[in-house]
Design a protein around this motif. Structure first.
Motif, PDB file in Angstrom:
ATOM      1  N   GLY A 195      45.418 -28.453 -11.142  1.00 11.63           N
ATOM      2  CA  GLY A 195      45.780 -27.114 -10.695  1.00 11.63           C
ATOM      3  C   GLY A 195      45.642 -26.888  -9.209  1.00 11.63           C
ATOM      4  O   GLY A 195      45.786 -25.772  -8.731  1.00 11.63           O
ATOM      5  N   GLY A 196      45.353 -27.938  -8.444  1.00 10.11           N
ATOM      6  CA  GLY A 196      45.243 -27.758  -6.997  1.00 10.11           C
ATOM      7  C   GLY A 196      44.429 -28.853  -6.366  1.00 10.11           C
ATOM      8  O   GLY A 196      43.886 -29.725  -7.041  1.00 10.11           O
ATOM      9  N   GLU A 197      44.335 -28.806  -5.041  1.00  6.59           N
ATOM     10  CA  GLU A 197      43.600 -29.814  -4.304  1.00  6.59           C
ATOM     11  C   GLU A 197      42.108 -29.495  -4.293  1.00  6.59           C
ATOM     12  O   GLU A 197      41.694 -28.342  -4.407  1.00  6.59           O
ATOM     13  N   ASP A 198      41.313 -30.546  -4.154  1.00  8.71           N
ATOM     14  CA  ASP A 198      39.864 -30.378  -4.097  1.00  8.71           C
ATOM     15  C   ASP A 198      39.485 -29.953  -2.680  1.00  8.71           C
ATOM     16  O   ASP A 198      39.852 -30.602  -1.695  1.00  8.71           O
ATOM     17  N   ALA A 199      38.737 -28.830  -2.567  1.00  7.11           N
ATOM     18  CA  ALA A 199      38.371 -28.307  -1.253  1.00  7.11           C
ATOM     19  C   ALA A 199      37.226 -29.074  -0.617  1.00  7.11           C
ATOM     20  O   ALA A 199      36.939 -28.866   0.566  1.00  7.11           O
ATOM     21  N   ARG A 200      36.561 -29.936  -1.380  1.00 10.42           N
ATOM     22  CA  ARG A 200      35.429 -30.680  -0.828  1.00 10.42           C
ATOM     23  C   ARG A 200      35.909 -31.728   0.165  1.00 10.42           C
ATOM     24  O   ARG A 200      36.935 -32.370  -0.043  1.00 10.42           O
ATOM     25  N   LYS A 201      35.146 -31.883   1.226  1.00 15.83           N
ATOM     26  CA  LYS A 201      35.481 -32.885   2.228  1.00 15.83           C
ATOM     27  C   LYS A 201      35.175 -34.283   1.698  1.00 15.83           C
ATOM     28  O   LYS A 201      34.252 -34.464   0.909  1.00 15.83           O
ATOM     29  N   PRO A 202      35.949 -35.288   2.111  1.00 16.11           N
ATOM     30  CA  PRO A 202      35.691 -36.650   1.634  1.00 16.11           C
ATOM     31  C   PRO A 202      34.382 -37.197   2.191  1.00 16.11           C
ATOM     32  O   PRO A 202      33.897 -36.755   3.243  1.00 16.11           O
ATOM     33  N   LEU A 203      33.811 -38.144   1.480  1.00 21.82           N
ATOM     34  CA  LEU A 203      32.600 -38.818   1.944  1.00 21.82           C
ATOM     35  C   LEU A 203      32.971 -39.823   3.024  1.00 21.82           C
ATOM     36  O   LEU A 203      33.948 -40.567   2.883  1.00 21.82           O
ATOM     37  N   VAL A 204      32.214 -39.839   4.093  1.00 21.97           N
ATOM     38  CA  VAL A 204      32.480 -40.718   5.231  1.00 21.97           C
ATOM     39  C   VAL A 204      31.358 -41.749   5.319  1.00 21.97           C
ATOM     40  O   VAL A 204      30.173 -41.394   5.286  1.00 21.97           O
ATOM     41  N   PHE A 205      31.723 -43.026   5.419  1.00 14.50           N
ATOM     42  CA  PHE A 205      30.756 -44.119   5.503  1.00 14.50           C
ATOM     43  C   PHE A 205      31.068 -44.966   6.738  1.00 14.50           C
ATOM     44  O   PHE A 205      32.222 -45.047   7.178  1.00 14.50           O
ATOM     45  N   GLU A 206      30.032 -45.563   7.276  1.00 10.21           N
ATOM     46  CA  GLU A 206      30.170 -46.520   8.374  1.00 10.21           C
ATOM     47  C   GLU A 206      29.429 -47.791   7.990  1.00 10.21           C
ATOM     48  O   GLU A 206      28.296 -47.729   7.509  1.00 10.21           O
ATOM     49  N   ILE A 207      30.072 -48.916   8.193  1.00  5.66           N
ATOM     50  CA  ILE A 207      29.470 -50.213   7.892  1.00  5.66           C
ATOM     51  C   ILE A 207      29.463 -51.052   9.161  1.00  5.66           C
ATOM     52  O   ILE A 207      30.368 -50.948  10.002  1.00  5.66           O
ATOM     53  N   HIS A 208      28.444 -51.853   9.308  1.00  6.21           N
ATOM     54  CA  HIS A 208      28.310 -52.751  10.452  1.00  6.21           C
ATOM     55  C   HIS A 208      28.883 -54.112  10.073  1.00  6.21           C
ATOM     56  O   HIS A 208      28.366 -54.784   9.166  1.00  6.21           O
ATOM     57  N   GLY A 209      29.947 -54.482  10.737  1.00  5.94           N
ATOM     58  CA  GLY A 209      30.640 -55.709  10.371  1.00  5.94           C
ATOM     59  C   GLY A 209      29.784 -56.951  10.459  1.00  5.94           C
ATOM     60  O   GLY A 209      30.001 -57.913   9.714  1.00  5.94           O
ATOM     61  N   SER A 210      28.788 -56.962  11.361  1.00  8.31           N
ATOM     62  CA  SER A 210      27.935 -58.148  11.493  1.00  8.31           C
ATOM     63  C   SER A 210      27.148 -58.434  10.221  1.00  8.31           C
ATOM     64  O   SER A 210      26.758 -59.576   9.977  1.00  8.31           O
ATOM     65  N   GLN A 211      26.911 -57.403   9.396  1.00  7.95           N
ATOM     66  CA  GLN A 211      26.189 -57.580   8.144  1.00  7.95           C
ATOM     67  C   GLN A 211      27.122 -57.900   6.980  1.00  7.95           C
ATOM     68  O   GLN A 211      26.662 -58.052   5.848  1.00  7.95           O
ATOM     69  N   PHE A 212      28.411 -57.989   7.257  1.00  5.79           N
ATOM     70  CA  PHE A 212      29.392 -58.292   6.218  1.00  5.79           C
ATOM     71  C   PHE A 212      30.098 -59.616   6.492  1.00  5.79           C
ATOM     72  O   PHE A 212      31.223 -59.809   6.036  1.00  5.79           O
ATOM     73  N   GLU A 213      29.455 -60.501   7.227  1.00  2.14           N
ATOM     74  CA  GLU A 213      30.079 -61.779   7.553  1.00  2.14           C
ATOM     75  C   GLU A 213      29.893 -62.754   6.404  1.00  2.14           C
ATOM     76  O   GLU A 213      29.198 -63.777   6.501  1.00  2.14           O
ATOM     77  N   ASN A 214      30.522 -62.435   5.300  1.00  2.00           N
ATOM     78  CA  ASN A 214      30.545 -63.279   4.113  1.00  2.00           C
ATOM     79  C   ASN A 214      31.891 -63.088   3.425  1.00  2.00           C
ATOM     80  O   ASN A 214      32.533 -62.049   3.575  1.00  2.00           O
ATOM     81  N   ARG A 215      32.283 -64.086   2.666  1.00  2.00           N
ATOM     82  CA  ARG A 215      33.475 -63.937   1.842  1.00  2.00           C
ATOM     83  C   ARG A 215      33.208 -62.902   0.759  1.00  2.00           C
ATOM     84  O   ARG A 215      32.083 -62.728   0.303  1.00  2.00           O
ATOM     85  N   ALA A 216      34.265 -62.199   0.345  1.00  2.00           N
ATOM     86  CA  ALA A 216      34.100 -61.123  -0.640  1.00  2.00           C
ATOM     87  C   ALA A 216      33.440 -61.609  -1.932  1.00  2.00           C
ATOM     88  O   ALA A 216      32.541 -60.941  -2.449  1.00  2.00           O
ATOM     89  N   PRO A 217      33.810 -62.782  -2.510  1.00  2.00           N
ATOM     90  CA  PRO A 217      33.119 -63.223  -3.741  1.00  2.00           C
ATOM     91  C   PRO A 217      31.645 -63.541  -3.507  1.00  2.00           C
ATOM     92  O   PRO A 217      30.814 -63.280  -4.375  1.00  2.00           O
ATOM     93  N   ASP A 218      31.302 -64.105  -2.329  1.00  2.00           N
ATOM     94  CA  ASP A 218      29.905 -64.426  -2.045  1.00  2.00           C
ATOM     95  C   ASP A 218      29.086 -63.171  -1.786  1.00  2.00           C
ATOM     96  O   ASP A 218      27.904 -63.111  -2.119  1.00  2.00           O
ATOM     97  N   ARG A 219      29.708 -62.174  -1.185  1.00  2.61           N
ATOM     98  CA  ARG A 219      28.989 -60.948  -0.853  1.00  2.61           C
ATOM     99  C   ARG A 219      28.610 -60.163  -2.105  1.00  2.61           C
ATOM    100  O   ARG A 219      27.639 -59.396  -2.109  1.00  2.61           O
ATOM    101  N   ALA A 220      29.361 -60.343  -3.195  1.00  5.11           N
ATOM    102  CA  ALA A 220      29.085 -59.595  -4.415  1.00  5.11           C
ATOM    103  C   ALA A 220      27.742 -59.981  -5.015  1.00  5.11           C
ATOM    104  O   ALA A 220      27.107 -59.167  -5.684  1.00  5.11           O
TER     105      ALA A 220
END
Length: 232
Positions: A195-220
């Motif tokens: 019946g309409g759009e959600d008035a709530r603002k979206p959640l905003v996240f920030e990630i530090h790429g240096s902590q994500f230096e892994n392949r996606a399957p290994d990071r899981a």
């Protein structure tokens, strides 16, 4: 006069470590009553000419099957064939917009935001989920980087490698952004109500790429402990 039976050599050795009753039990169960397993063997080719011909045909067929089996491509050959390269005609932002919508639904599900279950998340609950999440389809924006020219770059992630995010921008350009010394921002909108759009603002996240230096399957499966980043 009958000679007394000789003591079994295994029994004499067992009596050095066990009592006579225990040694006799072990000898009976582990040695005398143990089943001897026999494996049928192939006929000896040297017995007759027929067995020799059968043996040669069998070895020849095995060699033919082995030679017909294709060998896996080496990493050098894969790079030469550009297997993992995205063709120029597929570097279109509109192609990956539906994938981004699916990724938003996926993030709402793992964060517990779907069906109105939760409206608030904190670092302790969302942190492990964000670390192990898959970012193919995420709309990310570079907010901080040691390379100033990358700040403000925004696009949908089409490839998540060990050290880079490959994104397609709204201008239909493929950009390779290193994760090291880079901070990425992305939003997770709430599910729209009927019946309409959600008035709530979206959640905003920030990630530090240096902590994500892994392949996606290994990071899981990787467990990341909270600590301060000296580079920030």
């Amino acid at each position: 006069m009958a000679t007394p039976p000789r003591e079994h050599i295994a029994e004499s050795l067992l009596k050095r470590a066990h009592s006579p009753d225990a040694a006799a039990t072990i000898l009976r169960e582990k040695v005398k009553q143990r089943h001897l397993l026999l494996r049928p063997t192939s006929p000896d080719p040297s017995l007759n000419a027929r067995s020799k011909r059968q043996y040669e045909r069998l070895q020849k067929s095995k060699a033919e099957r082995k030679s017909k089996k294709p060998k896996p491509l080496s990493a050098k050959r894969k790079r030469a064939l550009c297997i993992y390269e995205i063709p120029k005609e597929q570097q279109k932002y509109a192609i990956y917009e539906p994938i981004h919508s699916m990724w938003c639904a996926y993030m709402r599900e793992i964060l517990g935001l779907s069906e109105g279950k939760r409206v608030y998340v904190d670092a302790n609950s969302a942190g492990p989920m964000l670390v192990s999440a898959d970012y193919h389809g995420a709309l990310v924006e570079v907010t901080r980087s040691r390379c100033v020219s990358r700040v403000g770059l925004k696009g949908i992630v089409v490839k998540d490698t060990k050290f880079t995010f490959e994104v397609v921008t709204a201008q239909n350009e493929l950009k390779i952004v290193p994760k090291e010394h880079t901070v990425f921002r992305f939003e997770v909108p709430f599910e729209q109500q009927e019946g309409g759009e959600d008035a709530r603002k979206p959640l905003v996240f920030e990630i530090h790429g240096s902590q994500f230096e892994n392949r996606a399957p290994d990071r899981a499966n990787k467990k990341v402990k909270p600590h301060s980043d000296p580079d920030l």
